[in-house]
Design a protein around this motif. Structure first.
Motif, short mmCIF file in Angstrom:
data_model
loop_
_atom_site.label_atom_id
_atom_site.label_comp_id
_atom_site.label_asym_id
_atom_site.label_seq_id
_atom_site.Cartn_x
_atom_site.Cartn_y
_atom_site.Cartn_z
N GLN A 201 23.61 93.80 51.86
CA GLN A 201 22.60 93.47 50.85
C GLN A 201 21.63 94.62 50.67
OE1 GLN A 201 19.36 90.38 51.37
NE2 GLN A 201 20.57 89.34 49.78
N ALA A 202 21.27 95.30 51.77
CA ALA A 202 20.40 96.48 51.65
C ALA A 202 21.10 97.58 50.85
CB ALA A 202 20.00 96.98 53.03
N ASP A 203 22.40 97.71 51.02
CA ASP A 203 23.16 98.67 50.20
C ASP A 203 23.10 98.26 48.73
OD1 ASP A 203 24.01 100.38 52.22
OD2 ASP A 203 25.86 99.29 52.59
N TYR A 204 23.26 96.98 48.48
CA TYR A 204 23.19 96.49 47.10
C TYR A 204 21.83 96.77 46.50
CZ TYR A 204 23.30 93.29 43.13
OH TYR A 204 23.23 92.75 41.86
N VAL A 208 20.62 98.70 43.15
CA VAL A 208 19.72 98.13 42.15
C VAL A 208 18.58 99.09 41.84
CG1 VAL A 208 18.03 96.30 41.71
CG2 VAL A 208 20.26 95.72 42.66
N TRP A 209 18.01 99.67 42.91
CA TRP A 209 16.94 100.66 42.69
C TRP A 209 17.43 101.82 41.84
CZ3 TRP A 209 17.60 105.67 44.67
CH2 TRP A 209 16.61 106.56 44.23
N ALA A 210 18.59 102.38 42.18
CA ALA A 210 19.11 103.54 41.45
C ALA A 210 19.35 103.21 39.99
CB ALA A 210 20.39 104.04 42.11
N HIS A 211 19.86 102.00 39.72
CA HIS A 211 20.10 101.56 38.34
C HIS A 211 18.81 101.63 37.53
CE1 HIS A 211 21.86 98.84 35.18
NE2 HIS A 211 20.58 98.53 35.04
N HIS A 212 17.73 101.07 38.07
CA HIS A 212 16.48 101.00 37.33
C HIS A 212 15.73 102.34 37.35
CE1 HIS A 212 16.55 96.71 36.37
NE2 HIS A 212 17.11 96.54 37.55
N ASP A 213 15.86 103.09 38.42
CA ASP A 213 15.23 104.40 38.47
C ASP A 213 15.82 105.30 37.38
OD1 ASP A 213 13.42 106.14 40.42
OD2 ASP A 213 15.09 107.40 39.81
N ASN A 214 17.12 105.20 37.21
CA ASN A 214 17.76 106.00 36.16
C ASN A 214 17.33 105.53 34.78
OD1 ASN A 214 19.74 108.04 35.31
ND2 ASN A 214 20.93 106.29 34.57
N ALA A 215 17.19 104.21 34.61
CA ALA A 215 16.75 103.69 33.31
C ALA A 215 15.32 104.13 32.99
CB ALA A 215 16.84 102.16 33.32
N MET A 216 14.47 104.20 34.03
CA MET A 216 13.08 104.59 33.82
C MET A 216 12.91 106.10 33.62
SD MET A 216 10.97 102.37 36.67
CE MET A 216 10.73 100.60 36.55
N PRO A 222 25.36 114.19 36.59
CA PRO A 222 26.79 114.13 36.88
C PRO A 222 27.07 114.44 38.35
CG PRO A 222 26.43 115.26 34.80
CD PRO A 222 25.07 115.05 35.41
N GLY A 223 27.86 113.61 38.97
CA GLY A 223 28.22 113.80 40.37
C GLY A 223 27.36 113.03 41.35
N ASP A 224 26.19 112.56 40.91
CA ASP A 224 25.28 111.87 41.83
C ASP A 224 25.88 110.58 42.38
OD1 ASP A 224 23.23 113.70 41.85
OD2 ASP A 224 22.09 112.73 40.25
N ILE A 225 26.43 109.76 41.50
CA ILE A 225 27.01 108.49 41.94
C ILE A 225 28.15 108.73 42.91
CG2 ILE A 225 28.27 106.44 41.18
CD1 ILE A 225 26.59 106.45 38.64
N LYS A 267 28.14 97.86 43.03
CA LYS A 267 27.80 96.66 42.26
C LYS A 267 26.32 96.66 41.89
CE LYS A 267 27.93 91.59 42.43
NZ LYS A 267 28.26 90.38 43.25
N GLY A 268 25.47 97.05 42.84
CA GLY A 268 24.04 97.13 42.55
C GLY A 268 23.75 98.16 41.47
N LEU A 269 24.43 99.30 41.55
CA LEU A 269 24.28 100.34 40.53
C LEU A 269 24.68 99.83 39.15
CD1 LEU A 269 25.64 103.47 42.40
CD2 LEU A 269 23.56 103.46 41.02
N ALA A 270 25.76 99.06 39.10
CA ALA A 270 26.29 98.60 37.82
C ALA A 270 25.45 97.50 37.19
CB ALA A 270 27.73 98.12 37.99
N THR A 271 24.97 96.56 38.02
CA THR A 271 24.29 95.39 37.46
C THR A 271 22.77 95.55 37.38
OG1 THR A 271 24.00 94.28 39.60
CG2 THR A 271 26.10 93.94 38.45
N GLY A 272 22.18 96.16 38.39
CA GLY A 272 20.73 96.24 38.44
C GLY A 272 20.06 94.89 38.57
N ASP A 273 20.81 93.88 38.96
CA ASP A 273 20.32 92.50 38.98
C ASP A 273 20.20 92.02 40.42
OD1 ASP A 273 19.74 89.84 38.63
OD2 ASP A 273 21.48 89.39 37.37
N ILE A 274 18.98 91.86 40.90
CA ILE A 274 18.77 91.45 42.28
C ILE A 274 19.39 90.09 42.58
CG2 ILE A 274 16.52 90.38 41.80
CD1 ILE A 274 15.58 91.41 44.53
N ARG A 275 19.54 89.26 41.57
CA ARG A 275 20.07 87.91 41.77
C ARG A 275 21.55 87.92 42.13
NH1 ARG A 275 18.39 85.69 36.00
NH2 ARG A 275 19.35 87.72 35.58
N GLN A 276 22.25 89.00 41.85
CA GLN A 276 23.68 89.07 42.14
C GLN A 276 23.97 89.70 43.51
OE1 GLN A 276 26.38 90.20 38.93
NE2 GLN A 276 24.70 90.07 37.46
N GLY A 277 22.94 89.84 44.33
CA GLY A 277 23.12 90.49 45.62
C GLY A 277 23.12 89.55 46.80
#
Length: 287
Positions: A201-204, A208-216, A222-225, A267-277
């Protein structure tokens, strides 16, 4: 990662060069290498800290004699920027849930440190202590993470910090205390399974953080993921046990397999949704 112009967190406690007890024993090279194995294949980090408490002396080292290298200073600045990013993201996500995010403190140390969870050396690796809501890291861990495991890249390092912040999120939501309480009330195999669920869950949450950090901030390049997923693969319990002794013992896993860790991070990167973790309510063999 693109961190140009990004702010640095002020929630920092810099204890490098002093402030902790000095452990008598292995040299720092061996200690840091052991830290990588301890971080990814150890049990409850609080238990590790407490078991090491008797191995310390009360000797205090003078921070005035410590001069960090240019590489270490760059890693410190990077870590402050990543922590700031977690603050921005989790403050927003908690507000969306009608909650207030209380940011943790990041503690830099060298060789040894005193935390509210007990004394620790660098052999424990990066860890989160819920008793003082702080993340602890000897920055040499990143260097040896690269040299020992071949897990390299700024996003791979960011993943380490974001994972520990993920434990802080679990603490604020009540999940971490519940997991630790459940682990104390069951047998070793089941406790290890709960530990795996907690770590995944901590990995997830790191994803999630990376998803939203990138959005912000448009922070991912390229290559980071691929860097982060490669790191997740190389810190799986099965990978490390096979690397160390040629075989793995699934009942002893405490952090998850390579596939599990990379899958939940992805999965966390793709969804950014804490509820799916939710890694706790699904069957263990479905993780």
């Amino acid at each position: 990662m693109n961190l140009n112009g990004r702010r640095e967190s002020s929630n920092i406690n810099d204890r490098r060069g002093g402030g902790g007890g000095k452990k008598v024993g292995a040299g720092i090279g061996a200690v840091i290498i052991a830290a990588i194995i301890a971080w990814i294949s150890g049990g409850n980090p609080l238990d590790v800290l407490m078991s090491n408490a008797g191995s310390f002396t009360s000797t205090q080292e003078s921070s005035q004699t410590y001069t960090p290298t240019e590489e270490e200073e760059e890693l410190a600045r990077f870590s402050r920027q990543i922590l700031a990013g977690t603050e921005d993201v989790w403050t927003k996500l908690f507000a969306d849930m009608g909650k207030e995010y209380e940011a943790p403190t990041l503690v830099f140390f060298t060789d040894a440190v005193q935390s509210a969870c007990g004394n620790a050396t660098a052999s424990v690796g990066p860890f989160y202590c819920s008793a003082d809501q702080s993340l602890y890291i000897d920055l040499s861990f990143f260097r040896d993470m690269r040299q020992t495991l071949g897990a390299d890249g700024d996003f791979a390092y960011a993943y380490v910090i974001a994972h520990e912040v993920g434990h802080h999120v679990q603490y604020l939501l009540g999940t971490l205390d519940e997991a630790h309480a459940a682990m104390r009330q069951t047998n070793e195999t089941d406790a290890n399974n709960i530990s795996v669920r907690t770590e995944l869950q901590a990995d997830y949450y790191a994803g999630v953080w990376a998803h939203h950090d990138n959005a912000m901030f448009n922070s991912l390049e390229p290559g980071d993921i691929e860097e982060a997923l490669d790191a997740a693969q190389k810190i799986g319990d099965d990978y490390l046990q096979k690397k160390a002794r040629g075989y793995s013992v699934p009942d002893s896993f405490t952090h998850g397999t390579s596939d599990q860790r990379s899958r939940w991070l992805k999965k966390g990167l793709a969804t950014g949704d804490i509820r799916q973790g939710d890694t706790f309510s699904i069957p263990y063999n479905s993780l």
